[in-house]
Motif scaffolding. Structure first.
Motif, PDB file in Angstrom:
ATOM      1  N   ASP A  90       0.868  -1.178   0.000  1.00  0.00           N
ATOM      2  CA  ASP A  90       0.000   0.000   0.000  1.00  0.00           C
ATOM      3  C   ASP A  90       0.905   1.228   0.000  1.00  0.00           C
ATOM      4  OD1 ASP A  90      -1.871   1.978   0.302  1.00  0.00           O
ATOM      5  OD2 ASP A  90      -2.944   0.997   1.929  1.00  0.00           O
ATOM      6  N   LEU A  91       1.073   1.823  -1.161  1.00  0.00           N
ATOM      7  CA  LEU A  91       2.004   2.940  -1.307  1.00  0.00           C
ATOM      8  C   LEU A  91       1.433   4.266  -0.811  1.00  0.00           C
ATOM      9  CD1 LEU A  91       3.448   1.978  -4.799  1.00  0.00           C
ATOM     10  CD2 LEU A  91       4.381   1.491  -2.535  1.00  0.00           C
ATOM     11  N   ASP A  92       0.129   4.303  -0.473  1.00  0.00           N
ATOM     12  CA  ASP A  92      -0.478   5.530   0.040  1.00  0.00           C
ATOM     13  C   ASP A  92      -0.083   5.795   1.490  1.00  0.00           C
ATOM     14  OD1 ASP A  92      -1.770   5.961  -2.350  1.00  0.00           O
ATOM     15  OD2 ASP A  92      -3.618   4.968  -1.713  1.00  0.00           O
ATOM     16  N   LEU A  93       0.316   4.739   2.191  1.00  0.00           N
ATOM     17  CA  LEU A  93       0.664   4.879   3.602  1.00  0.00           C
ATOM     18  C   LEU A  93       2.152   4.619   3.799  1.00  0.00           C
ATOM     19  CD1 LEU A  93      -2.397   2.958   5.062  1.00  0.00           C
ATOM     20  CD2 LEU A  93      -2.075   5.420   4.963  1.00  0.00           C
ATOM     21  N   PRO A  94       2.784   5.354   4.694  1.00  0.00           N
ATOM     22  CA  PRO A  94       4.234   5.197   4.886  1.00  0.00           C
ATOM     23  C   PRO A  94       4.582   3.938   5.668  1.00  0.00           C
ATOM     24  CG  PRO A  94       3.383   6.745   6.473  1.00  0.00           C
ATOM     25  CD  PRO A  94       2.230   6.390   5.567  1.00  0.00           C
ATOM     26  N   GLN A  95       5.816   3.516   5.504  1.00  0.00           N
ATOM     27  CA  GLN A  95       6.326   2.393   6.292  1.00  0.00           C
ATOM     28  C   GLN A  95       6.511   2.873   7.730  1.00  0.00           C
ATOM     29  OE1 GLN A  95      10.296   1.192   5.362  1.00  0.00           O
ATOM     30  NE2 GLN A  95      10.144  -0.709   6.522  1.00  0.00           N
ATOM     31  N   LEU A  96       6.176   2.012   8.684  1.00  0.00           N
ATOM     32  CA  LEU A  96       6.341   2.373  10.095  1.00  0.00           C
ATOM     33  C   LEU A  96       7.777   2.120  10.535  1.00  0.00           C
ATOM     34  CD1 LEU A  96       3.092   0.860  11.631  1.00  0.00           C
ATOM     35  CD2 LEU A  96       3.509   3.207  10.921  1.00  0.00           C
ATOM     36  N   SER A  97       8.307   3.046  11.316  1.00  0.00           N
ATOM     37  CA  SER A  97       9.668   2.876  11.831  1.00  0.00           C
ATOM     38  C   SER A  97       9.686   1.770  12.882  1.00  0.00           C
ATOM     39  CB  SER A  97      10.173   4.190  12.431  1.00  0.00           C
ATOM     40  OG  SER A  97       9.450   4.483  13.608  1.00  0.00           O
ATOM     41  N   GLU A  98      10.856   1.225  13.118  1.00  0.00           N
ATOM     42  CA  GLU A  98      11.010   0.127  14.080  1.00  0.00           C
ATOM     43  C   GLU A  98      10.574   0.548  15.483  1.00  0.00           C
ATOM     44  OE1 GLU A  98      11.696  -3.613  15.518  1.00  0.00           O
ATOM     45  OE2 GLU A  98      11.654  -2.977  13.434  1.00  0.00           O
ATOM     46  N   SER A  99      10.986   1.740  15.918  1.00  0.00           N
ATOM     47  CA  SER A  99      10.635   2.177  17.277  1.00  0.00           C
ATOM     48  C   SER A  99       9.127   2.412  17.410  1.00  0.00           C
ATOM     49  CB  SER A  99      11.406   3.443  17.642  1.00  0.00           C
ATOM     50  OG  SER A  99      11.109   4.479  16.726  1.00  0.00           O
ATOM     51  N   TYR A 100       8.513   2.961  16.386  1.00  0.00           N
ATOM     52  CA  TYR A 100       7.060   3.207  16.419  1.00  0.00           C
ATOM     53  C   TYR A 100       6.297   1.883  16.431  1.00  0.00           C
ATOM     54  CZ  TYR A 100       2.675   5.627  15.328  1.00  0.00           C
ATOM     55  OH  TYR A 100       1.390   6.118  15.361  1.00  0.00           O
ATOM     56  N   LEU A 101       6.744   0.922  15.626  1.00  0.00           N
ATOM     57  CA  LEU A 101       6.093  -0.385  15.569  1.00  0.00           C
ATOM     58  C   LEU A 101       6.237  -1.111  16.915  1.00  0.00           C
ATOM     59  CD1 LEU A 101       4.499  -2.305  13.824  1.00  0.00           C
ATOM     60  CD2 LEU A 101       6.634  -3.178  12.907  1.00  0.00           C
ATOM     61  N   LYS A 102       7.402  -1.022  17.539  1.00  0.00           N
ATOM     62  CA  LYS A 102       7.589  -1.642  18.858  1.00  0.00           C
ATOM     63  C   LYS A 102       6.656  -1.024  19.893  1.00  0.00           C
ATOM     64  CE  LYS A 102      12.332  -3.283  18.639  1.00  0.00           C
ATOM     65  NZ  LYS A 102      13.687  -3.136  19.163  1.00  0.00           N
ATOM     66  N   TRP A 103       6.477   0.299  19.832  1.00  0.00           N
ATOM     67  CA  TRP A 103       5.586   0.991  20.750  1.00  0.00           C
ATOM     68  C   TRP A 103       4.138   0.532  20.536  1.00  0.00           C
ATOM     69  CZ3 TRP A 103       2.124   5.322  19.711  1.00  0.00           C
ATOM     70  CH2 TRP A 103       1.570   5.871  20.870  1.00  0.00           C
ATOM     71  N   LEU A 104       3.705   0.401  19.277  1.00  0.00           N
ATOM     72  CA  LEU A 104       2.344  -0.059  18.985  1.00  0.00           C
ATOM     73  C   LEU A 104       2.136  -1.509  19.423  1.00  0.00           C
ATOM     74  CD1 LEU A 104       1.885   1.612  15.498  1.00  0.00           C
ATOM     75  CD2 LEU A 104       0.791   2.287  17.638  1.00  0.00           C
ATOM     76  N   GLU A 105       3.192  -2.333  19.278  1.00  0.00           N
ATOM     77  CA  GLU A 105       3.103  -3.721  19.767  1.00  0.00           C
ATOM     78  C   GLU A 105       2.971  -3.743  21.290  1.00  0.00           C
ATOM     79  OE1 GLU A 105       5.605  -6.175  16.376  1.00  0.00           O
ATOM     80  OE2 GLU A 105       6.722  -5.168  17.970  1.00  0.00           O
ATOM     81  N   TRP A 106       3.677  -2.852  21.978  1.00  0.00           N
ATOM     82  CA  TRP A 106       3.567  -2.760  23.427  1.00  0.00           C
ATOM     83  C   TRP A 106       2.144  -2.358  23.833  1.00  0.00           C
ATOM     84  CZ3 TRP A 106       2.136   1.145  26.709  1.00  0.00           C
ATOM     85  CH2 TRP A 106       2.326   0.900  28.069  1.00  0.00           C
ATOM     86  N   ILE A 107       1.555  -1.393  23.107  1.00  0.00           N
ATOM     87  CA  ILE A 107       0.182  -0.958  23.400  1.00  0.00           C
ATOM     88  C   ILE A 107      -0.788  -2.128  23.246  1.00  0.00           C
ATOM     89  CG2 ILE A 107      -1.738   0.454  22.524  1.00  0.00           C
ATOM     90  CD1 ILE A 107       0.307   2.632  21.915  1.00  0.00           C
ATOM     91  N   ALA A 108      -0.658  -2.871  22.140  1.00  0.00           N
ATOM     92  CA  ALA A 108      -1.541  -4.020  21.901  1.00  0.00           C
ATOM     93  C   ALA A 108      -1.384  -5.068  22.999  1.00  0.00           C
ATOM     94  CB  ALA A 108      -1.254  -4.619  20.531  1.00  0.00           C
ATOM     95  N   ASP A 109      -0.165  -5.297  23.420  1.00  0.00           N
ATOM     96  CA  ASP A 109       0.097  -6.287  24.474  1.00  0.00           C
ATOM     97  C   ASP A 109      -0.440  -5.804  25.817  1.00  0.00           C
ATOM     98  OD1 ASP A 109       1.286  -8.747  25.415  1.00  0.00           O
ATOM     99  OD2 ASP A 109       2.806  -7.482  26.380  1.00  0.00           O
ATOM    100  N   TYR A 110      -0.210  -4.546  26.138  1.00  0.00           N
ATOM    101  CA  TYR A 110      -0.623  -3.993  27.426  1.00  0.00           C
ATOM    102  C   TYR A 110      -2.145  -4.001  27.574  1.00  0.00           C
ATOM    103  CZ  TYR A 110      -0.947  -0.772  31.372  1.00  0.00           C
ATOM    104  OH  TYR A 110      -1.224  -0.213  32.592  1.00  0.00           O
ATOM    105  N   TYR A 111      -2.847  -3.580  26.510  1.00  0.00           N
ATOM    106  CA  TYR A 111      -4.304  -3.492  26.570  1.00  0.00           C
ATOM    107  C   TYR A 111      -4.998  -4.769  26.098  1.00  0.00           C
ATOM    108  CZ  TYR A 111      -3.810   1.419  27.645  1.00  0.00           C
ATOM    109  OH  TYR A 111      -3.500   2.604  28.256  1.00  0.00           O
ATOM    110  N   ILE A 112      -4.217  -5.792  25.766  1.00  0.00           N
ATOM    111  CA  ILE A 112      -4.750  -7.071  25.282  1.00  0.00           C
ATOM    112  C   ILE A 112      -5.754  -6.794  24.168  1.00  0.00           C
ATOM    113  CG2 ILE A 112      -5.722  -9.301  25.938  1.00  0.00           C
ATOM    114  CD1 ILE A 112      -5.057  -8.551  28.852  1.00  0.00           C
ATOM    115  N   PHE A 113      -5.257  -6.099  23.145  1.00  0.00           N
ATOM    116  CA  PHE A 113      -6.077  -5.668  22.010  1.00  0.00           C
ATOM    117  C   PHE A 113      -5.371  -6.106  20.735  1.00  0.00           C
ATOM    118  CE2 PHE A 113      -8.217  -2.409  19.354  1.00  0.00           C
ATOM    119  CZ  PHE A 113      -9.525  -2.622  19.778  1.00  0.00           C
ATOM    120  N   PRO A 114      -6.094  -6.553  19.711  1.00  0.00           N
ATOM    121  CA  PRO A 114      -5.430  -7.024  18.487  1.00  0.00           C
ATOM    122  C   PRO A 114      -4.520  -5.961  17.872  1.00  0.00           C
ATOM    123  CG  PRO A 114      -7.757  -7.586  18.450  1.00  0.00           C
ATOM    124  CD  PRO A 114      -7.540  -6.700  19.642  1.00  0.00           C
ATOM    125  N   LEU A 115      -3.323  -6.368  17.522  1.00  0.00           N
ATOM    126  CA  LEU A 115      -2.342  -5.440  16.949  1.00  0.00           C
ATOM    127  C   LEU A 115      -2.865  -4.801  15.666  1.00  0.00           C
ATOM    128  CD1 LEU A 115       0.458  -4.151  16.978  1.00  0.00           C
ATOM    129  CD2 LEU A 115       1.321  -6.181  15.815  1.00  0.00           C
TER     130      LEU A 115
END
Length: 163
Positions: free
Chosen positions: A74-99
């Motif tokens: 999907d070229l309309d949306l930018p690639q996520l940086s490693e640090s941002y993706l790790k933060w979003l994975e932490w949010i999903a894990d913390y709130y037990i919500f699908p990534l």
């Protein structure tokens, strides 16, 4: 034995587990890429690549279901940086919500348009017809004329009288 590249994708669907897809031969993906993948019968979904790895044909056959190929980037949306993706994975894990559902909120809405619903029933708010301007009695007219004769009072028409 040849190795094939696989990608684990977090799709925008209420699923705790991420899905595994075969990489497309026309392009390669890496962690953080936004991709379009098949999801169910004749449906497509956006997702974020969370892991890329290689597997042998025997390992791929060990999956209890057939793996599908990634459709496109999907070229309309930018690639996520490693640090941002790790933060979003932490949010999903913390709130037990699908990534995948967490990731859908990290991008602005670009092309969603809401359809306006046609209302077939009356709204409940009465439509009030505009009435003619209130006619002043003699006393009110005299007060109004006196006010207009004052030099420092702006002359913009009859004032709004609130009782």
């Amino acid at each position: 034995m040849s190795l094939q590249r696989l990608a684990v994708v977090a799709v925008k669907a209420p699923m705790i587990e991420n899905l595994t897809y075969l990489q497309n031969e026309n392009f390669s993906v890496k962690r953080g890429d936004v991709v379009v993948v098949p999801l169910g019968f004749n449906k497509k979904s956006n997702g974020i690549v969370t892991k890329v790895f290689e597997a042998t044909e025997d390992e791929i056959k060990a999956y209890t279901f057939g793996l599908k190929h990634i459709i496109s980037l999907d070229l309309d949306l930018p690639q996520l940086s490693e640090s941002y993706l790790k933060w979003l994975e932490w949010i999903a894990d913390y709130y037990i919500f699908p990534l995948g559902l967490v990731l859908q909120y990290c991008f602005p809405v670009l092309d969603k348009t809401k359809k306006q619903k046609k209302i077939n029933h009356p709204s409940g708010v009465p439509i009030i017809e505009k009435k003619a301007q209130h006619k002043l009695n003699e006393f009110q007219q005299k007060c109004f004329d006196d006010i207009l004769q004052k030099e420092d009072f702006p002359e913009t028409g009859p004032p709004l009288i609130i009782f």
